[in-house]
Design a protein around this motif. Structure first.
Motif, mmCIF file in Angstrom:
data_model
loop_
_atom_site.group_PDB
_atom_site.id
_atom_site.type_symbol
_atom_site.label_atom_id
_atom_site.label_comp_id
_atom_site.label_asym_id
_atom_site.label_seq_id
_atom_site.Cartn_x
_atom_site.Cartn_y
_atom_site.Cartn_z
ATOM 1 N N ALA A 132 20.981 51.160 38.131
ATOM 2 C CA ALA A 132 21.629 49.871 37.907
ATOM 3 C C ALA A 132 23.032 50.021 37.345
ATOM 4 N N GLY A 133 23.460 51.251 37.135
ATOM 5 C CA GLY A 133 24.794 51.464 36.597
ATOM 6 C C GLY A 133 24.879 51.235 35.108
ATOM 7 N N GLY A 134 23.705 51.167 34.454
ATOM 8 C CA GLY A 134 23.692 50.932 33.016
ATOM 9 C C GLY A 134 24.047 49.521 32.632
ATOM 10 N N ARG A 135 23.887 48.587 33.591
ATOM 11 C CA ARG A 135 24.280 47.193 33.334
ATOM 12 C C ARG A 135 23.057 46.296 33.272
ATOM 13 N N ALA A 136 22.997 45.463 32.235
ATOM 14 C CA ALA A 136 21.940 44.454 32.130
ATOM 15 C C ALA A 136 22.322 43.389 31.133
ATOM 16 N N GLY A 137 23.527 42.916 31.252
ATOM 17 C CA GLY A 137 24.020 41.896 30.334
ATOM 18 C C GLY A 137 23.653 40.507 30.812
ATOM 19 N N PRO A 138 24.177 39.471 30.147
ATOM 20 C CA PRO A 138 23.835 38.102 30.491
ATOM 21 C C PRO A 138 24.663 37.527 31.630
ATOM 22 N N GLY A 139 25.434 38.367 32.336
ATOM 23 C CA GLY A 139 26.252 37.889 33.441
ATOM 24 C C GLY A 139 25.392 37.350 34.574
ATOM 25 N N SER A 140 26.050 36.767 35.574
ATOM 26 C CA SER A 140 25.348 36.033 36.631
ATOM 27 C C SER A 140 24.311 36.869 37.348
ATOM 28 N N GLU A 141 24.751 37.941 38.063
ATOM 29 C CA GLU A 141 23.785 38.666 38.881
ATOM 30 C C GLU A 141 22.818 39.495 38.039
ATOM 31 N N LEU A 245 24.706 51.520 50.259
ATOM 32 C CA LEU A 245 25.716 52.569 50.358
ATOM 33 C C LEU A 245 26.037 52.884 51.815
ATOM 34 N N ALA A 246 24.984 53.024 52.637
ATOM 35 C CA ALA A 246 25.171 53.447 54.019
ATOM 36 C C ALA A 246 25.696 52.336 54.920
ATOM 37 N N LEU A 247 25.174 51.103 54.746
ATOM 38 C CA LEU A 247 25.490 50.024 55.678
ATOM 39 C C LEU A 247 26.533 49.040 55.160
ATOM 40 N N LEU A 248 26.560 48.827 53.848
ATOM 41 C CA LEU A 248 27.502 47.860 53.278
ATOM 42 C C LEU A 248 28.684 48.539 52.591
ATOM 43 N N HIS A 249 28.640 49.871 52.556
ATOM 44 C CA HIS A 249 29.725 50.664 51.965
ATOM 45 C C HIS A 249 29.931 50.339 50.493
ATOM 46 N N GLU A 250 28.834 50.011 49.805
ATOM 47 C CA GLU A 250 28.924 49.832 48.362
ATOM 48 C C GLU A 250 29.090 51.201 47.703
ATOM 49 N N LYS A 251 29.860 51.237 46.642
ATOM 50 C CA LYS A 251 30.125 52.497 45.971
ATOM 51 C C LYS A 251 28.999 52.829 44.992
ATOM 52 N N VAL A 252 28.593 54.082 44.972
ATOM 53 C CA VAL A 252 27.562 54.557 44.047
ATOM 54 C C VAL A 252 28.200 55.551 43.087
ATOM 55 N N SER A 253 28.044 55.279 41.801
ATOM 56 C CA SER A 253 28.662 56.129 40.784
ATOM 57 C C SER A 253 27.825 57.386 40.544
ATOM 58 N N ARG A 254 28.366 58.270 39.739
ATOM 59 C CA ARG A 254 27.624 59.484 39.371
ATOM 60 C C ARG A 254 26.363 59.127 38.598
ATOM 61 N N ARG A 255 26.473 58.104 37.765
ATOM 62 C CA ARG A 255 25.306 57.675 36.987
ATOM 63 C C ARG A 255 24.204 57.186 37.922
ATOM 64 N N GLN A 256 24.578 56.421 38.947
ATOM 65 C CA GLN A 256 23.580 55.928 39.895
ATOM 66 C C GLN A 256 22.981 57.064 40.711
ATOM 67 N N THR A 257 23.799 58.047 41.047
ATOM 68 C CA THR A 257 23.282 59.221 41.764
ATOM 69 C C THR A 257 22.259 59.954 40.909
#
Length: 273
Positions: A132-141, A245-257
């Motif tokens: 999740a990229g270390g994210r879980a705040g109160p933001g929208s998504e 990552l493969a189809l939408l070309h979203e970037k994956v960080s080292r943390r996500q890897t």
């Protein structure tokens, strides 16, 4: 066989979340969720008729209905989050709390995982957090992802309480409950249900795929500990991240890897444990 069924459930949910996320960006998320539950209801009823139920009890249907309420709520917030956020964030966030709550309840209900399985469980939560990229705040998504995680936990815990002798009827009861929970919102805003013909078909198929994932999870939970079945089935976020990552070309960080590698290690440990 239990770990294989749980992993198959994860694959189904991974594909469903990816497809549902794409469709929710083109149609209203509430419509995707509601029509998906209708598709799940059709699939679940058909599957339940094919599998014999040796001892169906009212309590099994009630557990299934509670699971369906969790499913409907989870899919509502998940699709809403996916419609406005990256899949590599929303889906993993929805799984982290769901895994933790489900494992805790499983232990309280009497589960005693083997030491190797405990290591796998311990690896899973931080692995999904990294995905999740270390994210879980109160933001929208991310907020939607956290709300969905509560529904995920209810879905898994409640469905696992149904007696295996009840066959697949608890899943069917869950789809009925999910449709009833979502129906008032759909009736209040029928304009949201307007989609292209092809989108109607896709929404129904996505719901059928989600129901298949629940069927596989129910079969897996009947063959192994709840905590292990939940954790293996909850590895589904890895697939949307890879597809994103493969189809939408979203970037994956080292943390996500690192999180994806951790999820793979957890899968091996839980399967061996």
């Amino acid at each position: 066989m239990g770990p294989v069924l749980a992993l198959a459930s994860a694959v189904c949910y991974g594909i469903v979340d990816f497809a549902g996320g794409l469709l929710s960006r083109r149609a209203h998320p509430a419509a995707v969720t509601f029509l998906g539950q209708l598709g799940g209801l059709l699939f679940a009823c058909g599957a339940a008729l094919l599998f014999p139920a040796d001892g169906l009890r009212p309590a099994d249907l009630l557990w299934g209905a509670l699971s369906g309420i969790g499913s409907g709520s989870a899919m509502h917030f998940l699709n809403r989050g996916l419609s406005r956020g990256a899949m590599s964030v929303v889906v993993p966030v929805s799984a982290v709390t769901g895994v933790a709550l489900s494992v805790l309840c499983g232990v309280l209900l009497g589960d005693r995982p083997a030491p190797l399985a405990w290591v796998g469980i311990a690896v899973t939560v931080p692995a999904l957090w990294c995905v999740a990229g270390g994210r879980a705040g109160p933001g929208s998504e991310t907020g939607d992802g956290l709300l969905a995680s509560a529904g995920v936990a209810v879905q898994y815990i409640a469905l696992a309480q149904a007696d295996p002798a009840s066959g697949l009827w608890p899943v069917a009861a869950g789809r009925v409950a999910a449709v009833l929970v979502l129906l008032p919102g759909a009736a209040r805003r029928p304009d949201r249900l307007c989609m292209e013909p092809g989108q109607y078909v896709r929404a129904v198929l996505i719901g059928a795929g989600a129901a298949l994932g629940l069927v596989l999870y129910l079969l897996a939970a009947g063959q192994q500990l709840l905590a292990v079945a939940v954790v293996l089935a909850s590895l589904y976020p890895a697939l949307p991240v890879l597809l994103g990552l493969a189809l939408l070309h979203e970037k994956v960080s080292r943390r996500q890897t690192a999180g994806l590698l951790g999820a793979a290690v957890a899968t091996v440990l839980l399967s061996l444990g």
